[in-house]
Design an enzyme around this catalytic site. Structure first.
Site, PDB file in Angstrom:
ATOM      1  CE1 TYR A  62      -3.377  -2.583  -0.102  1.00 40.69           C
ATOM      2  CE2 TYR A  62      -3.973  -2.055   2.150  1.00 40.69           C
ATOM      3  CZ  TYR A  62      -4.197  -2.774   0.991  1.00 40.69           C
ATOM      4  OH  TYR A  62      -5.235  -3.664   0.919  1.00 40.69           O
ATOM      5  NE  ARG A 134      -4.521  -9.325  -5.739  1.00 36.79           N
ATOM      6  CZ  ARG A 134      -5.648  -9.052  -6.376  1.00 36.79           C
ATOM      7  NH1 ARG A 134      -6.316 -10.018  -6.976  1.00 36.79           N
ATOM      8  NH2 ARG A 134      -6.106  -7.809  -6.425  1.00 36.79           N
ATOM      9  CG  ASN A 164      -7.438 -10.541  -3.656  1.00 38.94           C
ATOM     10  OD1 ASN A 164      -8.488 -10.006  -3.979  1.00 38.94           O
ATOM     11  ND2 ASN A 164      -6.453  -9.867  -3.062  1.00 38.94           N
ATOM     12  CG  LEU A 217     -17.932   2.558  -1.354  1.00 38.48           C
ATOM     13  CD1 LEU A 217     -17.549   3.992  -1.044  1.00 38.48           C
ATOM     14  CD2 LEU A 217     -19.386   2.295  -0.998  1.00 38.48           C
ATOM     15  N   GLY A 268     -12.148   2.823   2.551  1.00 38.39           N
ATOM     16  CA  GLY A 268     -10.821   3.350   2.263  1.00 38.39           C
ATOM     17  C   GLY A 268     -10.730   4.859   2.232  1.00 38.39           C
TER      18      GLY A 268
END
Length: 304
Positions: A62, A134, A164, A217, A268
Site C-alpha cells: 500500500y 494474493r 483474493n 463501493l 478506504g
C-alpha cells in the site's frame, strides 16, 4: 414496517477467530494512507477509532503508486511512535506476498522476510492478523501452511488469513493447516458479486471465518455510475439512503454487512468526516425485499 420485517443487524463486534480479538463491524482500509504528515495521519486514525472502527487493514504494497513500497505501513508506524496508546486501541492487520515484477511469492524464505519487514515499518513486535495478499500458485499449500504456523508460533502474528483466494484455494490451505484460518478478504460489493455466487460466503459461514470485503463501493462506480446497470444499483441503494438519511456509500456498505455472513466492509476514505460516518453502519436497516432489489439490479435480470 415492524422489526420482524427487518434483517438482523450485523453484530457490533465479532471475534477474529476463536479466542481472538473482538473487531468492529466495519474496517478502515489504508491503501491510500500515505503522503500525509504524522499529525494529519494521526487525526485520521483517531477519527476511525472515535467511530468505533477497531480493525485497521493495511499491506506492505500500500502506497507503492504514490509514496513508494511500504509507505502506508511506515506512516502508521510513525503514528504509533508518536502516540503508543493508539496502538493498544486497535486490531492491526497487514498483508504480504506481492512482489513487484514477479508478481507473487509465498515461499517460506520470502514470507518470513516480508513479515519482519512489515513489523519494522509498523514499529510493532506483532500484528493481530497477517494475510497472504494474493495466491501464489507456485507455492504448495502444505508449504504455505507450515510458514503460517511458524509465524504464529513465533508470536509475530496472532492469526492468519487470506486475500483474493478462491474457495478451492482456501479449502486446500485449510486442509494442511493445524491452526485456524480466521479470515478471507475478497472483493465484494453490489457491483462485484463473485463471493456471493461462488460459494465463498457460504464456506466462510460454515468455517466461522471473518469476511473482509475490499472495494465495497465498486472502485468508485457506486458513487459515480458509468453504465445503466451501475445506475440501477445506485438507484436501488438510494431508496434506503434517502429513506434513512444516510449516504449512498453507507447504504452500499450496510447492504454488504446485512448478509448473514456479516462481511466486514473495508472503507478506504481518507476524509475524516466520511470515516466518522461509519459509526452509523449498524443504524441502517434492510428488509428482505429491499436487499433483494439491490441484488436484482446488480445481476441485471430478475431472480428466478
Amino acid at each position: 414496517m415492524s422489526d420482524t420485517d427487518l434483517l438482523p443487524l450485523p453484530p457490533e463486534t465479532r471475534l477474529l477467530g476463536e479466542g481472538g480479538p473482538q473487531v468492529s463491524a466495519a474496517a478502515w482500509g489504508m491503501w491510500r494512507f500515505a503522503g500525509a504528515s504524522v499529525a494529519q495521519a494521526t487525526r485520521l486514525v483517531e477519527s476511525a477509532l472515535d467511530a468505533g472502527i477497531t480493525l485497521f487493514d493495511t499491506a506492505d504494497i500500500y502506497g507503492v503508486d504514490g509514496s513508494g513500497w511500504g509507505s502506508a505501513e511506515s506512516l502508521l508506524g510513525e503514528v504509533f511512535a508518536a502516540d503508543r496508546g493508539l496502538r493498544d486501541r486497535l486490531v492491526l492487520a497487514t498483508k504480504g506476498g506481492i512482489v513487484m515484477g514477479v508478481p507473487y511469492d509465498s515461499s517460506p524464505a520470502y514470507l518470513a522476510t516480508a513479515i519482519d519487514a512489515s513489523l519494522a515499518r509498523l514499529q510493532v513486535d506483532h500484528v493481530e492478523l497477517w494475510q497472504i495478499h494474493r495466491p501464489d500458485v507456485l507455492t504448495h499449500p502444505e508449504d504455505l501452511a507450515r510458514t503460517l504456523e511458524d509465524a504464529v508460533r513465533s508470536g509475530k502474528v496472532g492469526a492468519v488469513g487470506v486475500s483474493n483466494f478462491t474457495p478451492a484455494q482456501i479449502d486446500a490451505l485449510r486442509h494442511y493447516l493445524d491452526i485456524p484460518l480466521v479470515s478471507t478478504q475478497p472483493e465484494f460489493s453490489a457491483l462485484h458479486l463473485q463471493p456471493l455466487e461462488d460459494g465463498q460466503l457460504d464456506s466462510a459461514m460454515r468455517d466461522r471465518m471473518a469476511v473482509l470485503a475490499w472495494s465495497p463501493l465498486g472502485g468508485g462506480r457506486i458513487a459515480a455510475p458509468g453504465t445503466a446497470r451501475e445506475q440501477e444499483v445506485a438507484d436501488a441503494l438510494d431508496v434506503i439512503a434517502n429513506a434513512q438519511g444516510v449516504s449512498r456509500a453507507l447504504a452500499a456498505m450496510s447492504w454488504i454487512a446485512a448478509h448473514p455472513a456479516h462481511p466486514i466492509p473495508i472503507a478506504g476514505s481518507q476524509n475524516a468526516d466520511r470515516i466518522a460516518e461509519l459509526a452509523k453502519l449498524r443504524a441502517v436497516r434492510w428488509t428482505r425485499r429491499q436487499w433483494y432489489a439491490v441484488l436484482t439490479a446488480a445481476q441485471g435480470e430478475p431472480l428466478p
